[in-house]
Design an enzyme around this catalytic site. Structure first.
Site, PDB file in Angstrom:
ATOM      1  N   HIS A 195     -13.223 -20.671   3.781  1.00 15.97           N
ATOM      2  CA  HIS A 195     -13.094 -19.579   2.805  1.00 15.97           C
ATOM      3  C   HIS A 195     -11.834 -18.759   3.090  1.00 15.97           C
ATOM      4  CE1 HIS A 195     -17.611 -20.113   2.923  1.00 15.97           C
ATOM      5  NE2 HIS A 195     -17.361 -20.255   1.654  1.00 15.97           N
ATOM      6  N   GLN A 245     -28.541 -22.249  -8.681  1.00 16.94           N
ATOM      7  CA  GLN A 245     -27.984 -23.549  -8.262  1.00 16.94           C
ATOM      8  C   GLN A 245     -28.785 -24.201  -7.132  1.00 16.94           C
ATOM      9  OE1 GLN A 245     -24.118 -21.579  -7.123  1.00 16.94           O
ATOM     10  NE2 GLN A 245     -24.065 -23.160  -5.578  1.00 16.94           N
TER      11      GLN A 245
HETATM   12  O1  PAF Z   1     -19.064 -23.254  -3.697  1.00 12.81           O
HETATM   13  C1  PAF Z   1     -19.813 -22.260  -3.679  1.00 12.81           C
HETATM   14  O2  PAF Z   1     -19.891 -21.519  -2.719  1.00 12.81           O
HETATM   15  C2  PAF Z   1     -20.668 -21.967  -4.906  1.00 12.81           C
HETATM   16  O3  PAF Z   1     -21.119 -23.141  -5.498  1.00 12.81           O
HETATM   17  C3  PAF Z   1     -19.977 -21.059  -5.924  1.00 12.81           C
HETATM   18  C4  PAF Z   1     -18.758 -21.724  -6.523  1.00 12.81           C
HETATM   19  C5  PAF Z   1     -19.563 -19.758  -5.277  1.00 12.81           C
HETATM   20  C6  PAF Z   1     -20.941 -20.734  -7.070  1.00 12.81           C
HETATM   21  O4  PAF Z   1     -22.078 -20.072  -6.613  1.00 12.81           O
END
Ligand code: PAF
Length: 281
Positions: free
Chosen positions: A37, A61
């Site tokens: 990140h 998700q």
């Molecule tokens: O890759 C991630 O961390 C997640 O899938 C995202 C893109 C932040 C969506 O919740």
């Protein structure tokens, strides 16, 4: 650097930035941030005047038997990392802010979401597309940054941005790895010491695949067998999938005569890890 929780506030700040002519870069995350990140935030801060990081563990998700509740969270640590990487603002909304009662709109990208992780995690990409499109509408950035470790996610989001005419430049950024090759992931923290060692098998198997390609292998079944053989050598690894697909359509291919994505998902104990590489013949 500030952390804010409401859509109203973030919209006001972005509006003010834009009125001053600032460009805005955006890094959407689910928090528990790591070097991967950090590299996205650093790239965003090199390419934009202002950088917003969202931290939101998105319930839509996760499947019913997945790790939404136990997904690791540490806002304080995340704030420190964002600050040191050059972010200007964190957007960390509550679930109710993002999904108020009655929220009923779904975003499906067909064609790219049926295979690979989409097949194994039904509904996952719908949830990703819902939240990313909401975040894009809320933050309205000029550029958005995603890791290439989630190669299918990146392809799906690029498609969605094109299909829904978001005026946002989506940038893919290279996978960041631990010294022993394991791709950085928030989920690596679930691994026990023994599992952490076993997890090296993912990058090792892909390395074997790359070696075979560099020696001229062009049959996807043979390439898959080479990767599978290495994965089978690790007793703690349970293979979810090994796929070799056309990197633009994400459909399986037999002969490697165009750019490919080699993607794997493997359970190490209860932890599902993914990794991949791309190759152009
Ligand atoms: O890759 C991630 O961390 C997640 O899938 C995202 C893109 C932040 C969506 O919740």
């Amino acid at each position: 650097m500030k952390t804010i929780n409401t859509i109203k506030e973030i919209r006001e700040i972005v509006k003010e930035w834009k009125s001053k002519g600032f460009s805005v870069g955006f890094v959407p995350t689910m928090g528990y941030l790591h070097e991967g990140h950090k590299s996205l935030i650093e790239k965003a801060s090199l390419e934009n005047d202002k950088v917003i990081v969202s931290i939101f563990v998105n319930p839509t998700q996760f499947g019913p038997n997945e790790d939404f509740e136990k997904y690791p969270r540490d806002l304080e640590k995340d704030e420190a990392l964002c600050n040191s990487a050059g972010a200007d603002l964190i957007f960390a909304p509550e679930v109710i802010e993002m999904y108020p009662e009655g929220a009923n709109t779904l975003v499906d990208v067909e064609g790219l979401t049926e295979g690979l992780c989409g097949e194994k995690r039904p509904g996952h990409f719908r949830g990703v597309c819902i939240v990313v499109s909401k975040l894009f509408n809320i933050v309205a950035p000029h550029r958005a940054y995603f890791g290439e470790k989630d190669a299918q996610q990146l392809a799906v989001i690029k498609r969605m941005v094109k299909d829904l005419n978001f005026d946002i430049d989506v940038k893919g950024c290279p996978i960041i790895r631990e010294e022993d090759g394991l791709a950085k992931s928030s989920r690596n923290t679930y691994l026990s010491a023994e599992e952490r060692i076993a997890a090296r098998v993912l990058s090792r198997s892909l390395r074997k695949g790359k070696e075979a390609l560099s020696q001229g292998e062009r049959d996807s079944d043979n390439l898959k067998d080479i990767i599978l053989q290495e994965l089978h050598s690790e007793p703690l690894a349970k293979i979810d999938y090994v796929e070799i697909v056309d990197s633009s359509t994400l459909k399986s291919i037999k002969s490697i005569d165009k750019p490919i994505l080699t993607a794997i998902a493997v359970f190490i104990g209860k932890t599902r890890l993914i990794d991949n590489f791309t190759f152009e013949p």
